[in-house]
Design an enzyme around this catalytic site. Structure first.
Site, PDB file in Angstrom:
ATOM      1  N   GLY B  88      59.862  32.125  25.744  1.00 48.83           N
ATOM      2  CA  GLY B  88      59.755  31.808  27.339  1.00 48.83           C
ATOM      3  C   GLY B  88      58.179  32.077  27.539  1.00 48.83           C
ATOM      4  O   GLY B  88      57.588  31.972  26.980  1.00 48.83           O
ATOM      5  N   LEU B  89      58.178  32.716  28.931  1.00 48.38           N
ATOM      6  CA  LEU B  89      56.904  33.033  29.704  1.00 48.38           C
ATOM      7  C   LEU B  89      56.047  31.768  29.557  1.00 48.38           C
ATOM      8  O   LEU B  89      54.908  31.842  29.227  1.00 48.38           O
ATOM      9  CB  LEU B  89      56.151  34.186  28.815  1.00 48.38           C
ATOM     10  CG  LEU B  89      56.824  35.553  29.231  1.00 48.38           C
ATOM     11  CD1 LEU B  89      55.930  36.796  28.490  1.00 48.38           C
ATOM     12  CD2 LEU B  89      56.552  35.884  30.680  1.00 48.38           C
ATOM     13  N   CYS B  90      56.525  30.561  29.712  1.00 48.62           N
ATOM     14  CA  CYS B  90      55.779  29.247  29.928  1.00 48.62           C
ATOM     15  C   CYS B  90      55.957  28.758  31.221  1.00 48.62           C
ATOM     16  O   CYS B  90      55.988  27.518  31.289  1.00 48.62           O
ATOM     17  CB  CYS B  90      55.720  28.595  28.738  1.00 48.62           C
ATOM     18  SG  CYS B  90      57.388  28.447  28.139  1.00 48.62           S
ATOM     19  N   GLY B  91      56.270  29.473  32.404  1.00 52.13           N
ATOM     20  CA  GLY B  91      56.319  28.719  33.827  1.00 52.13           C
ATOM     21  C   GLY B  91      57.659  27.931  33.392  1.00 52.13           C
ATOM     22  O   GLY B  91      58.529  28.079  32.886  1.00 52.13           O
ATOM     23  N   PHE B  93      58.248  25.231  32.144  1.00 56.34           N
ATOM     24  CA  PHE B  93      58.318  24.071  31.077  1.00 56.34           C
ATOM     25  C   PHE B  93      59.662  23.892  30.588  1.00 56.34           C
ATOM     26  O   PHE B  93      60.224  22.707  30.393  1.00 56.34           O
ATOM     27  CB  PHE B  93      57.625  24.743  29.986  1.00 56.34           C
ATOM     28  CG  PHE B  93      57.616  24.237  28.692  1.00 56.34           C
ATOM     29  CD1 PHE B  93      56.497  22.882  28.559  1.00 56.34           C
ATOM     30  CD2 PHE B  93      58.138  24.426  27.466  1.00 56.34           C
ATOM     31  CE1 PHE B  93      56.685  22.193  27.291  1.00 56.34           C
ATOM     32  CE2 PHE B  93      58.070  23.705  26.384  1.00 56.34           C
ATOM     33  CZ  PHE B  93      57.526  22.631  26.223  1.00 56.34           C
TER      34      PHE B  93
END
Lengths: 82, 298
Positions: B88-91, B93
């Site tokens: 995760g931690l990709c907005g 996406f």
């Protein structure tokens, strides 16, 4: 003549060459400059691209070889140098 | 007003967060660079394959190849492959990809087409398990360095099912890597292989400028056999490219997300520091006032 050897990941060879020997599905095939338009399936084996005294070897499996004009294109699913 | 001790604690905590997001941004930037190179490197191969199919394709051949079978509107069963990231931690996406997949599933189900969902990547698996959707296959071992073997693994059972006419189409939902900033989710049909005839005609004018195409090759063994071995290569490569592009897009999206997180942390630190300074100043002013007041009284 100009030779490119292309695998899905990258182009493994791109440059001039004096001859190409490729493992076609039914035995080896040699390509010299000025070859007629040609296309063949490849089997498994050693592809040799010779330029002057230098030869580049690749182990290839499957794919095809295409000659158009003075351009040789080897497209294979697996090509490793060696 | 918050006391200076608490404010200092918060500033320190936001600074730590900023340090982490900044590091993640830099990691993504360097991974993005390599992933981007891999995307660019796949282009000559894809180009070569579509050239050859375009050269050898003829409508008569098309009827003989199962991979070119066009079920048209009568499709009964479609396999949908959704590629998401493992991390995760990709907005937005992954949620963008999932949103597109859900829209497509709904669209197909409205037409009474049954959908078999094949998921790649933890995020998509997690979501569809959560909403209780039936999943045909799921794998999370591919990660951000997909190989040709991964693609072949995924696509081979689908190709076989398509040849047995159990499936009428195979679609892949993945992130199209246009640039590091623009990675829109797209839906691409990889089976049946789109008849390239129309494409050849369209690009004729473009080709006139390029090297002259010689259609009459010496063919060994025959056009039909060459096409029958090149078509599966083409399908496998479509899947490989989808995987590679999604991997690159993931890093691009993460870099953008982490950059804005870093910027936001910076803004937050600035405003906290302003509050802190004001509180400190107010305290000093008050103490001076008290001293002056005390001196006057005596």
């Amino acid at each position: 003549m100009q030779v490119t050897v292309i695998s899905p990941e990258r182009s493994v060879y791109d440059g001039d060459a004096d001859s190409v020997v490729a493992p076609a599905f039914d035995g080896e095939v040699g390509i010299l400059p000025g070859h007629a338009p040609f296309m063949t399936l490849l089997g498994e084996g050693r592809l040799v691209v010779r330029e002057g005294n230098v030869s580049h070897n690749f182990e290839v499996r499957g794919g095809f070889l295409q000659v158009v004009g003075d351009q040789v294109r080897v497209v294979t699913e697996s090509a490793s140098e060696g | 007003m918050a006391n200076p001790q608490q404010l200092r604690g918060r500033i320190r905590s936001v600074e730590n967060t900023r340090q982490i997001t900044r590091t993640m941004e830099m990691v993504s930037t360097s991974k993005l660079k390599r992933a981007q190179d891999r995307v660019v490197a796949t282009r000559p191969y894809a180009q070569a394959l579509s050239d050859v199919i375009g050269d050898l394709y003829s409508p008569e051949l098309a009827e003989r190849f199962p991979l070119l079978r066009q079920p048209g509107d009568g499709a009964k069963c479609v396999a949908l492959v959704l590629i998401t990231s493992n991390r995760g931690l990709c907005g937005g996406f992954n949620s963008n990809l999932i949103k597109l997949a859900r829209a497509r599933i709904e669209q197909l189900e409205q037409k009474n087409v049954s959908v078999r969902l094949h998921l790649i990547g933890k995020k998509g698996i997690g979501y569809f398990k959560y909403i209780g959707q039936e999943i045909a296959s799921a794998r999370e071992d591919i990660g951000d360095k997909p190989t040709v073997e991964h693609a072949a693994d995924v696509v081979q059972p689908l190709v076989e099912a398509f040849e047995r006419e159990e499936l009428d189409a195979v679609e892949v939902i993945f992130a199209n890597f246009r640039s590091a900033m623009s990675t829109p989710p797209v839906n691409q049909r990889i089976l049946p292989v789109e008849a390239p005839g129309a494409r050849v005609n369209k690009s004729k004018s473009a080709r006139a400028a390029g090297p002259v195409r010689v259609p009459n090759y010496i063919l060994k063994p025959s056009a039909a056999e060459i096409v029958s071995s090149v078509l599966p290569m083409y399908v496998r490569n479509s899947m490989y490219r989808a995987l590679v592009e999604t991997a690159a897009a993931e890093h691009g999206a993460r870099r953008t997300a982490m950059k804005s997180a870093t910027d936001n942390a910076g803004d937050m630190i600035d405003s906290l520091r302003r509050v802190l300074n004001r509180a400190r100043q107010a305290k000093i002013t008050q103490e001076i006032a008290e001293i002056v007041g005390g001196a006057d009284a005596s």
